[in-house]
Design an enzyme around this catalytic site. Structure first.
Site, PDB file in Angstrom:
ATOM      1  NE  ARG A  49      26.889  46.499  44.993  1.00 27.65           N
ATOM      2  CZ  ARG A  49      26.310  47.710  45.032  1.00 27.65           C
ATOM      3  NH1 ARG A  49      27.005  48.769  45.387  1.00 27.65           N
ATOM      4  NH2 ARG A  49      25.045  47.850  44.719  1.00 27.65           N
ATOM      5  CE1 TYR A 111      49.400  33.780  40.685  1.00 28.76           C
ATOM      6  CE2 TYR A 111      47.926  35.531  40.001  1.00 28.76           C
ATOM      7  CZ  TYR A 111      48.133  34.215  40.361  1.00 28.76           C
ATOM      8  OH  TYR A 111      47.079  33.349  40.393  1.00 28.76           O
ATOM      9  CG  ASP A 184      51.180  40.343  44.954  1.00 24.00           C
ATOM     10  OD1 ASP A 184      51.055  39.800  46.067  1.00 24.00           O
ATOM     11  OD2 ASP A 184      50.684  39.881  43.913  1.00 24.00           O
ATOM     12  CE  LYS A 209      47.222  32.008  45.760  1.00 25.68           C
ATOM     13  NZ  LYS A 209      47.844  33.023  44.923  1.00 25.68           N
TER      14      LYS A 209
HETATM   15  C1  LIG Z   1      47.474  33.861  43.829  1.00 25.81           C
HETATM   16  C2  LIG Z   1      48.151  35.164  43.644  1.00 25.81           C
HETATM   17  C3  LIG Z   1      47.469  36.299  43.173  1.00 25.81           C
HETATM   18  C4  LIG Z   1      46.015  36.240  42.739  1.00 25.81           C
HETATM   19  O1  LIG Z   1      45.169  35.946  43.775  1.00 25.81           O
HETATM   20  P1  LIG Z   1      43.769  35.154  43.615  1.00 25.81           P
HETATM   21  O2  LIG Z   1      43.263  35.102  44.989  1.00 25.81           O
HETATM   22  O3  LIG Z   1      44.082  33.813  43.009  1.00 25.81           O
HETATM   23  O4  LIG Z   1      42.924  35.982  42.685  1.00 25.81           O
HETATM   24  C5  LIG Z   1      48.163  37.488  43.074  1.00 25.81           C
HETATM   25  N1  LIG Z   1      49.482  37.573  43.401  1.00 25.81           N
HETATM   26  C6  LIG Z   1      50.174  36.512  43.833  1.00 25.81           C
HETATM   27  C7  LIG Z   1      51.607  36.650  44.167  1.00 25.81           C
HETATM   28  C8  LIG Z   1      49.548  35.273  43.972  1.00 25.81           C
HETATM   29  O5  LIG Z   1      50.247  34.206  44.392  1.00 25.81           O
END
Ligand SMILES: *Cc1c(COP(=O)(O)O)cnc(C)c1O
Length: 389
Positions: A49, A111, A184, A209
């Site tokens: 961890r 988001y 982000d 992504k």
């Molecule tokens: C998908 C996404 C998230 C969240 O990520 P997860 O891996 O699904 O928890 C946060 N910000 C943006 C812009 C996203 O597209």
């Protein structure tokens, strides 16, 4: 001499295994590590961890690719932390930098999961927030409560309307008021946008992504350059425990190696699709920061290497026609998520943004969102043309 992005993405954290010569990091599934005497650790690992060699390789890589645009003497201080999901990364960051009574500003089209985490989970623990449009500096300044606002959250481009926030200008503004800035960077990816070099304190990724890039792993990351902030995030990463497993780390490492070539193809396909949509009689409006008519075009051109692979558009004939079109595509797969090699199509109002209905985040019902993949452009254009009819 510091290396360029494409080279860093393939080599950082990837030195050949000293015992076997393997050119790819090993997937180390061990949960615990033998100590040569109490507290005498080999390579710093004691319990998985707290740290794991596969995760370390990923974290070294994430720090390196997010530091490329920084001056060389600042690159070394960048540290990255990997998490089980993008939201796990966000939750850990928000716990690390905020306390009950603190306030944060978030984009009014953040988001959906970020908005839900802040408004439905953290609000219960005494953390207050104000939504403000990310493309409106005056509105962000008005939302800041001096002394109380500890964090300004930026998402750019936003989802699904692809609004653009000026990272350098917002960072300057937030810092003037004593607040940290988190960006982000999921939609742009580290290849197209480097927020730390623009003045941000923290970069957030859903590695699910573009970084992962193959729709086969859920993961998240935080990248910072300040040593104190890094120490606090490291503490919370271990104390809260939302870490990714070694197999997931390995998939993200593999994805990042091809990030630059994938992004170049995502962008070139997206641009040709935008040209097609802009001229199509059934399309009312196209949202893409690469369009000179897009209100964020100039800022995007200044802070991004290129304009990305996400495209949204409104169907002129309304919601039902939009739904029919979405169900008729054959190459574009009807699915949520984005950033993978395969093209995806979705209806934000009923899918990714359904929870925003009736809120300030509600999106137009005739809106269609594309995550443009890296397939052959003729096949993608043909598919959209057939589906639009
Ligand atoms: C998908 C996404 C998230 C969240 O990520 P997860 O891996 O699904 O928890 C946060 N910000 C943006 C812009 C996203 O597209």
């Amino acid at each position: 001499m510091s290396q360029n992005f494409e080279t860093v993405a393939i080599h950082a954290g990837q030195t050949a295994d000293p015992h076997t010569g393997a050119v790819v990091p090993a997937i180390v599934n061990a949960s615990t590590f033998k100590q040569d005497g109490v507290g005498n650790l080999r390579g710093g690992f004691e319990y998985a961890r707290s740290g794991n060699p596969t995760r370390s390789a990923l974290e070294t890589l994430l720090a390196a690719i997010e530091a490329v645009d920084l001056p060389q003497n600042e690159q070394r201080s960048v540290q990255a932390f990997a998490f089980a999901s993008g939201l796990a990364a966000e939750d850990t960051l928000l716990h690390a930098v905020l306390s009950p009574g603190d306030h944060l500003v978030i984009p009014d089209d953040a988001y959906g999961g970020t908005y839900r985490l802040v408004s439905k989970v953290l609000a219960k623990w005494g953390i207050e927030h104000t939504p403000a449009p990310v493309n409106d500096l005056a509105a962000i300044e008005a939302a800041i409560q001096p002394g109380k606002t500890k964090l300004v959250w930026i998402e750019t481009p936003t989802n699904p309307l692809l609004n653009i926030g000026d990272i350098a200008a917002i960072s300057e503004l937030a810092h003037r008021h004593g607040a940290l800035v988190a960006v982000d960077n999921t939609f742009a990816s580290s290849f197209l946008q480097q927020p730390l070099a623009l003045g941000a304190d923290v970069v957030v990724h859903s590695t699910t992504k573009y970084l992962g890039g193959h729709s086969d792993v859920i993961g998240g990351a935080l990248i910072v350059k300040d040593a104190k902030l890094a120490e606090s995030i490291k503490f919370h990463q271990n104390a809260m425990g939302a870490i990714p497993g070694p197999n997931d780390c390995w998939l993200v490492i593999r994805g990042i190696k091809t990030l630059s070539v994938r992004m170049e193809r995502h962008v070139s396909n997206a641009k040709q699709i935008v040209d097609f949509l802009v001229n199509h009689k059934k399309v009312a409006e196209v949202f893409y920061p690469g369009l000179p008519s897009h209100p964020g075009h100039e800022v995007a051109a200044k802070q991004m290497k290129d304009f990305g692979g996400m495209v949204s558009f409104r169907h002129k004939e309304g919601e039902l026609a939009a739904l029919k079109m979405i169900e008729r595509t054959k190459v574009f797969t009807l699915a949520e998520s984005l950033g993978g090699v395969e093209s995806l199509i979705e209806h934000p109002a009923r899918m990714t943004h359904a929870s925003a209905a009736g809120s300030p985040l509600e999106v137009p019902k005739d809106l269609i969102r594309l995550s443009v993949g890296i397939e052959n452009i003729e096949d993608l254009l043909g598919d959209l043309s057939n589906a639009l009819g």
